[in-house]
Design a protein around this motif. Sequence first.
Motif, PDB file in Angstrom:
ATOM      1  N   ARG A 136      20.600 -37.838  34.732  1.00 42.77           N
ATOM      2  CA  ARG A 136      19.826 -36.703  34.225  1.00 42.77           C
ATOM      3  C   ARG A 136      20.048 -36.583  32.732  1.00 42.77           C
ATOM      4  O   ARG A 136      20.956 -37.183  32.161  1.00 42.77           O
ATOM      5  CB  ARG A 136      20.227 -35.410  34.935  1.00 42.77           C
ATOM      6  N   TRP A 167      23.150 -40.203  40.395  1.00 43.15           N
ATOM      7  CA  TRP A 167      22.018 -39.400  39.944  1.00 43.15           C
ATOM      8  C   TRP A 167      22.114 -39.195  38.437  1.00 43.15           C
ATOM      9  O   TRP A 167      23.056 -38.565  37.941  1.00 43.15           O
ATOM     10  CB  TRP A 167      21.987 -38.063  40.683  1.00 43.15           C
ATOM     11  N   THR A 170      19.455 -31.127  30.706  1.00 44.69           N
ATOM     12  CA  THR A 170      19.550 -30.716  32.107  1.00 44.69           C
ATOM     13  C   THR A 170      20.994 -30.423  32.476  1.00 44.69           C
ATOM     14  O   THR A 170      21.294 -29.444  33.173  1.00 44.69           O
ATOM     15  CB  THR A 170      18.978 -31.806  33.026  1.00 44.69           C
ATOM     16  N   LEU A 222      25.910 -36.527  42.894  1.00 41.80           N
ATOM     17  CA  LEU A 222      25.170 -35.424  43.494  1.00 41.80           C
ATOM     18  C   LEU A 222      23.838 -35.213  42.779  1.00 41.80           C
ATOM     19  O   LEU A 222      23.783 -35.196  41.549  1.00 41.80           O
ATOM     20  CB  LEU A 222      25.984 -34.133  43.424  1.00 41.80           C
ATOM     21  N   GLU A 223      22.789 -35.010  43.561  1.00 41.30           N
ATOM     22  CA  GLU A 223      21.494 -34.697  42.970  1.00 41.30           C
ATOM     23  C   GLU A 223      21.467 -33.269  42.439  1.00 41.30           C
ATOM     24  O   GLU A 223      20.971 -33.015  41.340  1.00 41.30           O
ATOM     25  CB  GLU A 223      20.391 -34.888  44.008  1.00 41.30           C
ATOM     26  N   ASP A 224      22.003 -32.338  43.193  1.00 43.97           N
ATOM     27  CA  ASP A 224      21.976 -30.923  42.821  1.00 43.97           C
ATOM     28  C   ASP A 224      23.364 -30.506  42.362  1.00 43.97           C
ATOM     29  O   ASP A 224      24.309 -30.471  43.147  1.00 43.97           O
ATOM     30  CB  ASP A 224      21.537 -30.088  44.031  1.00 43.97           C
ATOM     31  N   TRP A 225      23.491 -30.171  41.080  1.00 44.03           N
ATOM     32  CA  TRP A 225      24.779 -29.781  40.532  1.00 44.03           C
ATOM     33  C   TRP A 225      25.095 -28.303  40.719  1.00 44.03           C
ATOM     34  O   TRP A 225      26.260 -27.902  40.573  1.00 44.03           O
ATOM     35  CB  TRP A 225      24.811 -30.101  39.035  1.00 44.03           C
ATOM     36  N   GLN A 226      24.104 -27.475  40.995  1.00 45.31           N
ATOM     37  CA  GLN A 226      24.341 -26.034  40.985  1.00 45.31           C
ATOM     38  C   GLN A 226      25.362 -25.576  42.020  1.00 45.31           C
ATOM     39  O   GLN A 226      26.295 -24.838  41.672  1.00 45.31           O
ATOM     40  CB  GLN A 226      23.026 -25.276  41.146  1.00 45.31           C
ATOM     41  N   ALA A 232      29.780 -31.456  47.674  1.00 46.95           N
ATOM     42  CA  ALA A 232      28.505 -30.839  48.028  1.00 46.95           C
ATOM     43  C   ALA A 232      28.688 -29.647  48.953  1.00 46.95           C
ATOM     44  O   ALA A 232      27.741 -28.872  49.156  1.00 46.95           O
ATOM     45  CB  ALA A 232      27.587 -31.868  48.685  1.00 46.95           C
ATOM     46  N   THR A 250      15.467 -36.169  36.663  1.00 50.40           N
ATOM     47  CA  THR A 250      16.684 -36.371  37.445  1.00 50.40           C
ATOM     48  C   THR A 250      16.357 -37.423  38.496  1.00 50.40           C
ATOM     49  O   THR A 250      15.487 -37.213  39.337  1.00 50.40           O
ATOM     50  CB  THR A 250      17.138 -35.055  38.098  1.00 50.40           C
ATOM     51  N   SER A 286      22.504 -26.687  33.514  1.00 51.52           N
ATOM     52  CA  SER A 286      23.208 -26.511  34.781  1.00 51.52           C
ATOM     53  C   SER A 286      24.526 -25.777  34.577  1.00 51.52           C
ATOM     54  O   SER A 286      24.893 -24.896  35.373  1.00 51.52           O
ATOM     55  CB  SER A 286      23.473 -27.867  35.439  1.00 51.52           C
TER      56      SER A 286
END
Length: 245
Positions: free
Chosen positions: A191, A189, A195, A125-129, A103, A171, A199
Amino acid sequence: MSAPTSEPRSDTADAYDTIAEAYSAENESSLLNAYYNRPAIRDLLGDVTGRHVLDAGCGSGPILLDLVAGGATVVGIDGSQGMIDIARRRLGPATDLRVADLADPLPFDDAVFDDVVCSLALHYLEDWQPPLQEMRRVLKPGGRLVLSVEHPLVNWFSARERGEKTNYFSTRPRHEKNWIDQSVDITFWDRSLSTMCQSFLDAGFRIARVEEPGPAPEAVELFPEFFADREDPRFLAFLFFVLEA
């Protein structure tokens, strides 16, 4: 060079410190890890002779061992100190192994790796970006990100079988309180496939391959009960991608 942040350690890292030895031992012989995920990653990587490879989320180092055996120069990072300690015992003090959270920004210069491997790590991880953009940053032009993720359909069907009213397209967190027969608290997480793919594209990658492979051939003999009455040894568990920078 991007510097690591001073954010607190994640609950996931703490959990894996607790189960590091048991999890590492399980991975050495389990169907899903030793005879499915690991050989699939090896196949997708192909010839790695002379390549500089980062294993992002290396755990106790099984894929690093494969890479070294194949002639690659390797670097491994993982959020768990316990996992890194096991990897260091297996690979020796000369291997570059670091505790680092996916992260956070990766502690490497731009365009230094030929390949990045990320095996079953993004789902924490919730946010992969941010992590995908960091992996893209440290790859050389034309470099590859080879990754495996939990199959989104398997997670969705499993939730439905448990009676959960789960929206496949959202998600959403999934909590595990028992892992490798030990009491832990790990959040995954889930998704959708679309999605995931968006990403990858948003991070600047081209999707070169998507695979739902079969297990290693010896798995059928080693796990006869699992494969009994199956006409096709393939099964849904993970999805594998090769992304090009």
